[in-house]
Design a protein around this motif. Structure first.
Motif, short mmCIF file in Angstrom:
data_model
loop_
_atom_site.label_atom_id
_atom_site.label_comp_id
_atom_site.label_asym_id
_atom_site.label_seq_id
_atom_site.Cartn_x
_atom_site.Cartn_y
_atom_site.Cartn_z
N SER A 169 -29.10 93.10 51.02
CA SER A 169 -28.54 94.18 51.83
C SER A 169 -28.93 93.90 53.27
O SER A 169 -29.92 93.20 53.54
N SER B 114 -31.83 106.57 52.08
CA SER B 114 -30.91 106.32 53.18
C SER B 114 -31.09 107.37 54.27
O SER B 114 -31.65 108.43 54.05
N PHE C 200 -26.88 109.37 46.80
CA PHE C 200 -26.17 108.98 45.56
C PHE C 200 -27.03 109.24 44.32
O PHE C 200 -28.18 109.63 44.41
N GLU D 168 -29.27 92.81 44.89
CA GLU D 168 -28.24 92.38 45.84
C GLU D 168 -28.84 92.33 47.23
O GLU D 168 -29.66 93.17 47.57
N LYS E 92 -33.39 97.57 52.21
CA LYS E 92 -33.09 98.34 50.99
C LYS E 92 -33.28 97.52 49.73
O LYS E 92 -33.56 98.07 48.67
N ASN F 101 -34.54 94.03 39.53
CA ASN F 101 -33.61 94.61 40.49
C ASN F 101 -34.17 94.47 41.91
O ASN F 101 -33.92 95.30 42.76
N SER G 47 -27.16 104.55 39.14
CA SER G 47 -27.50 103.19 39.55
C SER G 47 -27.24 102.96 41.04
O SER G 47 -27.68 101.98 41.61
N LYS G 48 -26.52 103.86 41.69
CA LYS G 48 -26.23 103.71 43.12
C LYS G 48 -27.30 104.37 43.99
O LYS G 48 -27.26 104.31 45.22
N ASP H 122 -25.89 107.13 56.33
CA ASP H 122 -26.27 105.72 56.41
C ASP H 122 -26.28 105.19 57.85
O ASP H 122 -26.04 104.01 58.10
N CYS I 171 -30.21 105.40 46.28
CA CYS I 171 -31.00 104.65 47.26
C CYS I 171 -31.61 105.61 48.27
O CYS I 171 -31.26 106.79 48.31
#
Ligand code: HC0
Ligand code: SF4
Length: 558
Positions: free
Chosen positions: A129, A176, A168, A127, A142, A92, A171-172, A180, A174
């Protein structure tokens, strides 16, 4: 004495908070991402798992030691478990290691190598970011975060800022800022301590070396550089010397080879700060106004006060930091040069990048300090220039601003500013008195220190704090009338500048050695007191005539 058994060896228990500390004492470097002895225990990464003699697996960081306990740290099950955690993290994670700012210093990279991870069995779900480059001090990515929470706890527990937190769930989840927002719009003070504990490249110090190379190759630009006190004892370990060894002469020589035209020591600026701050303090003692006087040289602290205690701004010394004093003097000296002159500062600090960009430290829109690079960035410069640091012969800084005092050098360690100011204020100028000041309570790595001295027939009460949580607690106790002081030194980074976020990362012993390196430089210096530095008198009688306020002081506008 009580013992426990680790990998069939008896190990003494001596007040350790958890078995992880006992295991490390036994010479076993149990891996962790989320354990720091100065932060609370989070227990999230599970890398430090151990097995007891019943085969139960538990995290060593959150298990208290008990006499007779039998623990295994390296069984086949544990090895399998650790590899699995690493593979899950890597699955990940952005894996552009070669181009990552943290390449070679990343904990995830190091452990993947240590545990022989050659392939990741899971599908890569990382992903891209967007980077948060809004801060002048640090950059956040991130996609490289492993959710260990070290930065969050550092920012909350040690710095009392709370600019970043978990957001969050599942799986969301993070790390922050609130809503954000870009970091620059938060209460972040730029201390960079989050980057010190970040095990990966998720939070790194902003790298400004590319712009510098451009300036260095421009024939029409004179590039002048100053070196902060703490850099000389923070840089050596990564370049072949021991931690805390003073390698100032080699830094000077390296900077000349890299192409800097003139090289100076920020300690010279610190000598001016001592004189100005001592005078300011004496005046306030007489009138009783705006006491306690808070020191002003740490920019993350100034920012913290602006954001949280605006009513205290009047108590903060109007003295510019040594970096700014020296820069103003240098720019004034070169005012009529034909060439464009830029001043670069090599600092142990990330917040100095922000200080340099403040409007208060610009003249006609041009900053006095054009670039700030950290100790770590200087290491990059030296390596990129292909220099073999250990083989460079030491050199002295340039004249006419080349004289410094021991007082200016000890600025880089917690209590140093205070000790230097006391030396100035003390009526007894004997060497005995000078040595005795070291025993008033100003030295040592504790986060909170107190000292009392006699000055003009009255007792002066002094506090010295490092770490902003310690500063905040102190301010509250002053406001509640529990404590009363005349002089307060604040440094944001635990231990002072030697532990700055721009320095190579070290531990408690490392900071101690760096501090010892600065005190040693003071002992070896033939000028001990700032007022004895000959450049001081020369400039007060010359260039600074009628310009002391313009060049050496500041009014923070907020
Ligand atoms: Fe420090 Fe300084 S001592 S803040 O820690 O006062 O960064 O080393 O250069 O300016 O001298 C940092 C270190 C400095 C300044 C000085 C002060
Ligand atoms: Fe918090 Fe300092 Fe990091 Fe800003 S730089 S987020 S204040 S730890």
């Amino acid at each position: 004495t009580e013992f426990m058994v680790i990998d069939n060896m008896p190990v003494e228990i001596n007040g350790e908070r958890n078995i992880l500390d006992v295991i490390r004492k036994a010479g076993i470097d149990l891996p962790t991402f989320c354990y720091y002895s100065e932060l609370s225990v989070y227990g999230a990464c599970r890398m430090c798992v151990v097995e007891d003699h019943w085969g139960t697996i538990q995290a060593a960081c959150s298990t208290p030691p008990k006499a007779g306990m039998e623990i295994h740290t390296n069984t086949p099950r544990l090895r399998k478990y650790r590899k699995m955690i690493l593979e899950l993290l890597l699955s990940n994670h952005c894996r552009d290691c070669t181009t990552c700012e943290k390449n070679g210093k990343c904990k995830l990279q190091e452990l993947a190598q240590r545990f022989g991870i050659k392939q990741v069995r899971f599908h890569n779900t990382s992903e891209d970011s967007e980077l948060d480059t809004s801060s002048l001090c640090i950059v956040r990515d991130k996609s490289k975060c492993i959710l260990c929470g070290d930065c969050v706890r550092m920012c909350n527990e040690v710095q009392n800022v709370g600019a970043i937190d978990f957001a969050f769930r599942g799986s969301k989840m993070c790390v922050s800022t609130a809503f954000d927002e870009p970091l620059a719009n938060t209460k972040c003070v730029g201390c960079g301590q989050c980057s010190v504990v970040c095990p990966t490249g998720a939070i790194v110090v902003r790298n400004d070396t590319a712009k510098l190379w451009k300036e260095l190759s421009d024939k029409n630009t004179k590039v002048i550089v100053q070196i902060a006190p703490a850099v000389r004892v923070g840089i050596g370990k990564e370049l072949g010397f021991s931690e805390g060894q003073n390698v100032m002469g080699r830094i000077v020589a390296a900077l000349r080879r890299i192409g800097f035209d003139e090289v100076f020591d920020t300690s010279t600026g610190a000598d001016f700060t001592v004189l100005e701050e001592a005078e300011e303090f004496s005046k306030r003692l007489l009138t009783g106004d705006n006491l306690p006087l808070f020191t002003s040289c740490c920019p993350a602290w100034v920012r913290y006060a602006e954001l949280n205690y605006p009513q205290l701004i009047k108590n903060i010394s109007t003295c510019r930091s040594p970096m700014q004093m020296l820069a103003s003097i240098l720019k004034e000296h070169h005012r009529n040069d034909e060439k464009r002159v830029v001043v670069v500062a090599v600092m142990p600090c990330t917040a100095k990048k922000q200080e340099a960009a403040r409007d208060e430290f610009k003249e006609d829109g041009v900053p006095y300090v054009d670039y700030v690079i950290t100790t770590q960035e200087l290491i990059h410069l030296i390596k990129e220039a292909n220099l073999i640091f250990s083989e460079i012969e030491p050199e002295a800084v340039d004249m006419p601003f080349g004289t410094t005092s021991g007082s200016g050098v000890i600025f880089g360690v917690t209590g140093g500013v205070t000790e230097a100011v006391i030396r100035r204020l003390s009526d007894d100028k004997s060497s005995f008195a000078l040595r005795a000041i070291a025993f008033t309570g100003v030295r040592g790595m504790q986060g909170v220190k107190e000292a009392r001295i006699d000055c003009n027939g009255r007792e002066v009460k002094i506090a010295i704090v490092s770490g902003l949580k310690n500063a905040d607690d102190l301010i509250r106790s002053i406001q509640q009338g529990e404590k009363q002081y005349d002089f307060v030194e604040v440094m944001s980074c635990p231990g002072g500048c030697i532990g700055g976020a721009g320095q190579p990362v070290t531990n408690r012993d490392g900071k101690y050695n760096r501090g010892a390196g600065l005190y040693n430089a003071d002992r070896m210096s033939n000028i001990k007191r700032s007022e004895e530095n000959p450049i001081i008198k020369e400039l007060y009688d010359g260039m600074l005539k009628g310009k002391v306020h313009k060049l050496l002081h500041v009014n923070y506008r907020k």
